[in-house]
Design an enzyme around this catalytic site. Structure first.
Site, PDB file in Angstrom:
ATOM      1  N   LYS A 135       0.827  -1.217   0.000  1.00  0.00           N
ATOM      2  CA  LYS A 135       0.000   0.000   0.000  1.00  0.00           C
ATOM      3  C   LYS A 135       0.856   1.260   0.000  1.00  0.00           C
ATOM      4  O   LYS A 135       0.568   2.218  -0.715  1.00  0.00           O
ATOM      5  CB  LYS A 135      -0.945   0.005   1.207  1.00  0.00           C
ATOM      6  CG  LYS A 135      -2.085  -0.967   1.110  1.00  0.00           C
ATOM      7  CD  LYS A 135      -3.106  -0.760   2.195  1.00  0.00           C
ATOM      8  CE  LYS A 135      -2.515  -0.713   3.581  1.00  0.00           C
ATOM      9  NZ  LYS A 135      -1.786  -1.936   3.962  1.00  0.00           N
ATOM     10  N   THR A 137       3.889   1.519  -1.132  1.00  0.00           N
ATOM     11  CA  THR A 137       4.528   1.589  -2.445  1.00  0.00           C
ATOM     12  C   THR A 137       3.559   2.142  -3.493  1.00  0.00           C
ATOM     13  O   THR A 137       3.930   2.986  -4.320  1.00  0.00           O
ATOM     14  CB  THR A 137       5.011   0.181  -2.859  1.00  0.00           C
ATOM     15  OG1 THR A 137       5.751  -0.382  -1.777  1.00  0.00           O
ATOM     16  CG2 THR A 137       5.880   0.230  -4.082  1.00  0.00           C
ATOM     17  N   ARG A 159       2.191   7.336   7.369  1.00  0.00           N
ATOM     18  CA  ARG A 159       2.479   7.175   8.797  1.00  0.00           C
ATOM     19  C   ARG A 159       3.981   7.016   9.028  1.00  0.00           C
ATOM     20  O   ARG A 159       4.687   6.487   8.179  1.00  0.00           O
ATOM     21  CB  ARG A 159       1.763   5.942   9.342  1.00  0.00           C
ATOM     22  CG  ARG A 159       0.263   6.076   9.415  1.00  0.00           C
ATOM     23  CD  ARG A 159      -0.391   4.767   9.815  1.00  0.00           C
ATOM     24  NE  ARG A 159      -0.234   3.753   8.783  1.00  0.00           N
ATOM     25  CZ  ARG A 159      -0.406   2.465   8.970  1.00  0.00           C
ATOM     26  NH1 ARG A 159      -0.703   1.991  10.171  1.00  0.00           N
ATOM     27  NH2 ARG A 159      -0.262   1.613   7.978  1.00  0.00           N
ATOM     28  N   LYS A 170       8.608  -7.298   9.447  1.00  0.00           N
ATOM     29  CA  LYS A 170       8.074  -6.664   8.238  1.00  0.00           C
ATOM     30  C   LYS A 170       9.051  -5.690   7.587  1.00  0.00           C
ATOM     31  O   LYS A 170       8.962  -5.380   6.409  1.00  0.00           O
ATOM     32  CB  LYS A 170       6.767  -5.942   8.599  1.00  0.00           C
ATOM     33  CG  LYS A 170       5.907  -5.534   7.413  1.00  0.00           C
ATOM     34  CD  LYS A 170       4.521  -5.147   7.889  1.00  0.00           C
ATOM     35  CE  LYS A 170       3.658  -4.645   6.752  1.00  0.00           C
ATOM     36  NZ  LYS A 170       3.978  -3.273   6.359  1.00  0.00           N
ATOM     37  N   ALA A 389      -2.864  -0.272  12.582  1.00  0.00           N
ATOM     38  CA  ALA A 389      -4.276  -0.386  12.205  1.00  0.00           C
ATOM     39  C   ALA A 389      -4.966  -1.562  12.874  1.00  0.00           C
ATOM     40  O   ALA A 389      -6.189  -1.579  12.976  1.00  0.00           O
ATOM     41  CB  ALA A 389      -4.403  -0.517  10.698  1.00  0.00           C
ATOM     42  N   PHE A 420      -3.239  -1.989   6.757  1.00  0.00           N
ATOM     43  CA  PHE A 420      -3.772  -3.332   6.534  1.00  0.00           C
ATOM     44  C   PHE A 420      -4.956  -3.336   5.556  1.00  0.00           C
ATOM     45  O   PHE A 420      -5.015  -2.518   4.649  1.00  0.00           O
ATOM     46  CB  PHE A 420      -4.096  -4.014   7.868  1.00  0.00           C
ATOM     47  CG  PHE A 420      -2.900  -4.191   8.753  1.00  0.00           C
ATOM     48  CD1 PHE A 420      -1.752  -4.806   8.273  1.00  0.00           C
ATOM     49  CD2 PHE A 420      -2.887  -3.738  10.071  1.00  0.00           C
ATOM     50  CE1 PHE A 420      -0.626  -4.973   9.077  1.00  0.00           C
ATOM     51  CE2 PHE A 420      -1.765  -3.897  10.881  1.00  0.00           C
ATOM     52  CZ  PHE A 420      -0.633  -4.517  10.387  1.00  0.00           C
ATOM     53  N   PHE A 508       3.922  -8.177  -9.468  1.00  0.00           N
ATOM     54  CA  PHE A 508       5.227  -8.763  -9.179  1.00  0.00           C
ATOM     55  C   PHE A 508       5.756  -9.411 -10.458  1.00  0.00           C
ATOM     56  O   PHE A 508       4.990  -9.772 -11.359  1.00  0.00           O
ATOM     57  CB  PHE A 508       5.133  -9.804  -8.071  1.00  0.00           C
ATOM     58  CG  PHE A 508       4.768  -9.242  -6.718  1.00  0.00           C
ATOM     59  CD1 PHE A 508       4.557  -7.881  -6.523  1.00  0.00           C
ATOM     60  CD2 PHE A 508       4.630 -10.072  -5.626  1.00  0.00           C
ATOM     61  CE1 PHE A 508       4.223  -7.372  -5.275  1.00  0.00           C
ATOM     62  CE2 PHE A 508       4.299  -9.580  -4.373  1.00  0.00           C
ATOM     63  CZ  PHE A 508       4.100  -8.225  -4.196  1.00  0.00           C
ATOM     64  N   TRP A 537       7.004  -0.283  -8.776  1.00  0.00           N
ATOM     65  CA  TRP A 537       8.120  -0.887  -8.045  1.00  0.00           C
ATOM     66  C   TRP A 537       9.336  -1.042  -8.957  1.00  0.00           C
ATOM     67  O   TRP A 537      10.469  -0.799  -8.537  1.00  0.00           O
ATOM     68  CB  TRP A 537       7.697  -2.249  -7.479  1.00  0.00           C
ATOM     69  CG  TRP A 537       8.765  -2.908  -6.654  1.00  0.00           C
ATOM     70  CD1 TRP A 537       9.074  -2.671  -5.343  1.00  0.00           C
ATOM     71  CD2 TRP A 537       9.696  -3.914  -7.100  1.00  0.00           C
ATOM     72  NE1 TRP A 537      10.129  -3.461  -4.943  1.00  0.00           N
ATOM     73  CE2 TRP A 537      10.529  -4.227  -6.004  1.00  0.00           C
ATOM     74  CE3 TRP A 537       9.903  -4.571  -8.317  1.00  0.00           C
ATOM     75  CZ2 TRP A 537      11.545  -5.181  -6.078  1.00  0.00           C
ATOM     76  CZ3 TRP A 537      10.913  -5.514  -8.391  1.00  0.00           C
ATOM     77  CH2 TRP A 537      11.725  -5.820  -7.291  1.00  0.00           C
TER      78      TRP A 537
END
Length: 684
Positions: A135, A137, A159, A170, A389, A420, A508, A537
């Site tokens: 999200k 990205t 955030r 993560k 979240a 999330f 991806f 990306w």
């Protein structure tokens, strides 16, 4: 007008056969004034609607894509004062931290109060894998596309990441690949110290609670009162916050010497019931052994000990206050309203009662200012506040959004992100953040990945640090089709709020054309305004131009935003509405503890607050292993807490923990510092 009046005057002079040089001079002066007014109006219009003269940074994407930190380090950011000037900030409206970060002063809101707001876009997601679906990205790729490629003013509002995940599983939250906030190591580590300020303020309040109980347990009313209101140089007077407490108690006196014995006792004793304390200490580190502790075991604490716990710092109510406040004055009032416990008569005890509100505000006075950074392509980003979240409301600050909406102008876009899945972060964004801010969103961008959809379709478990099974790296149309049920459900959740949805498929390198086309087709059939594959990306903003165009088109469609529930409904009914309408639960089940807390908060007058569910992010249900769209489950509410300063009731679903733990092999194994160059290595 001035000129018309003077022309009338001049005509009268001609009628009388006189020509006065003074009148000609006045007319010329009036013309100059009118030109200045016209010029001023023109400048104001340009300021309100102008396109930024932004120098965007060029990208030279490599294949294969290097690591995030290598990409970040390969781009030289603009000096932050240059960026600030490009987007219309004045020199005295920023406070510079180093070369690439600055805090923005809130006085800007007053200067731009008549400026029209831009369009407001929320990035949410489907139920994620433990790896996250990108999200942040997508958010960064979208603003890079809007500003660097379509030449539209846009701002990302993100955030600040907790250092728990950064050193845990993560990793960081600066985005990834060629869609990042830079410098990413500064973003992911201390930034400008806001989380440290929250930790200090939170723990000062925690210390005040236990210390007050100790002193009340070991002193008479008179001794306690004499220490609370001491004589200094022969003068004895109440502090400002003590006068406020007297007023709250109905004692209309200002001279400490005039209180009766009963009033002295009433003022000096909070009579906190230790079993009702809800305020916990916090730390910005994943430390599972602090989930339950015993405090007060030293002999100096005179036998006063109790069970307590630590939460992760970003779960602190002070973080939520920072994220939801709209001014320094409002933040101080919210901090003062925070309820930390009940007294032995069942009445709430607040930070104001403990006399600590002013000190908390002092600790938070700089943290309230949003942090300005930039993307890899030199477009502006605000990084401010960072509540999780799953255990908090999961959105960046109202203040950052409000300032950004003014800076982009009426034709611009502000893109913010909710943590999330849409069932968690987006629901709280709408029902909590939008209530607090009064802002109305124009578009929801819903992020999906083929990987997560395969998981929801019955694919093998996805575990951080473990290589993906072949189902995720080879084409599997059936798994994708079966998993799109979760995407369809999340689209439906967004539609409950009346906001158009654009699905962003974060592509991806292992995704196939057939899988991508299938997801986009099924998303549109489920009611999405559009569904677009995104390649930011691997190539930066250029890879999200189609998404940017879809978002612009959806924003022009118009939003019919509505809240999910009326806050005046009883607490239980609001919880049930979220459980059934959003999660798809059959019903809820309250533990005796949860029911008792609901009764207490209702009796204390807090029943009309919105709800902030603390629930796992790995499933629509309370069971992380249940993927896809679970049905006919009963949602267990194990406990309920109240964040009165932030302004919400906080039910805990199932066995939610507010302090994460470290895995067997945390990220910190790979993080190091080159002592010659002082460069950080291993962050991602």
């Amino acid at each position: 007008t001035i000129i018309q009046c003077l022309r009338c005057s001049s005509t009268e002079v001609h009628v009388n056969g006189l020509i006065a040089e003074d009148d000609v001079g006045l007319l010329a002066a009036a013309l100059r004034i009118q030109n200045m007014v016209s010029s001023g109006r023109r400048w104001l219009r340009e300021q309100q609607h102008r396109r930024w003269r932004l120098h965007c940074l060029k990208l030279q994407p490599l294949s294969p894509v290097p690591s995030d930190i290598e990409i970040s380090r390969g781009q030289t950011p603009k000096a932050v004062d240059v960026l600030a000037k490009e987007i219309g900030l004045l020199a005295d409206e920023i406070e510079i931290y180093g070369k690439s970060k600055a805090k923005v002063r809130l006085s800007l809101l007053e200067r731009l109060r008549d400026q029209a707001d831009g369009k407001y876009v929320l990035v949410a997601g489907i139920t994620p894998t433990p790896l996250g679906e990108g999200k942040s990205t997508v958010t960064i790729g979208l603003v890079q596309a809007l500003t660097a490629h379509l030449h539209v003013n846009s701002f990302a509002c993100l955030r600040q990441p907790s250092q728990g995940p950064t050193f845990g599983v993560k990793g960081g939250a600066a985005g990834g690949g060629y869609a990042q906030v830079i410098p990413m190591e500064e973003f992911n580590l201390h930034l400008t110290g806001d989380i440290h300020a929250i930790t200090a303020a939170n723990n000062l309040l925690a210390a005040a609670i236990d210390t007050r109980i100790l002193h009340e347990n070991t002193q008479t009313d008179k001794a306690l009162y004499n220490r609370l209101v001491p004589s200094v140089n022969g003068v004895r007077e109440f502090s400002e916050i003590q006068l406020a407490r007297l007023k709250k108690l109905g004692i209309n006196k200002t001279d400490p010497g005039t209180l009766t014995e009963e009033e002295v006792s009433k003022f000096a004793r909070l009579n906190i019931d230790p079993s009702t304390i809800t305020w916990q200490r916090v730390l910005d580190t994943n430390d599972r052994f602090l989930r339950k502790i015993t405090i007060g075991q030293a002999s100096t604490e005179k036998g006063y000990s109790r069970q307590a716990q630590f939460d992760i710092a970003v779960a602190s109510e002070i973080m939520a206050v920072l994220a939801l406040t709209d001014s320094l004055k409002d933040m101080k009032e919210r901090l003062g309203r925070m309820v930390v416990a009940s007294d032995k008569n069942g009445q709430p005890v607040t930070a104001d009662d403990l006399g600590v509100t002013g000190a908390l505000t002092v600790l938070m006075k700089d943290a309230i200012k949003p942090n300005l950074m930039q993307t890899l392509e030199g477009t502006p980003v605000f990084v401010h506040a960072g509540p999780f979240a799953n255990i908090a409301h999961g959105n960046s600050s109202v203040l950052a959004d409000k300032i950004a909406l003014k800076l982009v102008g009426e034709e611009g876009f502000v893109v913010t992100e909710a943590g999330f899945g849409a069932d968690i972060g987006m629901e709280k964004f709408f029902n909590i953040k939008c209530r607090a801010s009064g802002l109305v969103p124009n578009v929801v961008v819903l992020v999906a990945t083929v990987r997560a959809l395969k998981m929801h379709g019955g694919g093998p478990n996805v575990t951080a640090g473990v290589p993906l099974k072949k189902e995720y790296t080879e084409e599997n149309i059936q798994l994708v089709a079966d998993g799109c049920c979760n995407l369809q459900k999340q689209i439906q959740i967004a539609q409950l709020f009346g906001v158009p949805v654009v699905v962003a498929l974060n592509v991806f390198k292992t995704d196939t054309r057939a899988e991508i086309d299938l997801v986009c087709e099924l998303a549109k059939r489920a009611g999405a305004f559009d569904a677009v594959p995104c390649y930011h990306w691997s190539v930066g903003g250029k890879g999200s131009v189609d998404l940017a165009r879809a978002v612009r088109e959806a924003a022009n469609k118009g939003s019919h935003f509505q809240f999910l529930y009326d806050v005046q409904l009883p607490i239980v009914q609001k919880i049930r509405t979220i459980a059934q309408a959003v999660y798809g639960a059959k019903d809820i089940e309250l533990s005796p503890e949860a029911q008792s807390k609901i009764d207490r908060y209702t009796q204390q007058g807090f029943g009309n607050l919105p709800i902030c569910m603390a629930k796992t992010h790995l499933s629509l249900s309370h069971q992380p292993e249940k993927k896809g769209v679970p049905r006919d489950f009963i949602l267990p509410i194990s406990d309920v807490r109240a964040s009165i300063g932030a302004g919400f009731i906080y039910p805990l679903v199932g066995t939610m923990s507010t302090m994460p733990g470290l895995p067997t092999r945390p990220c910190f194994y790979d993080i190091d510092l080159d002592t010659e160059t002082e460069q950080v290595k291993g962050l991602f």
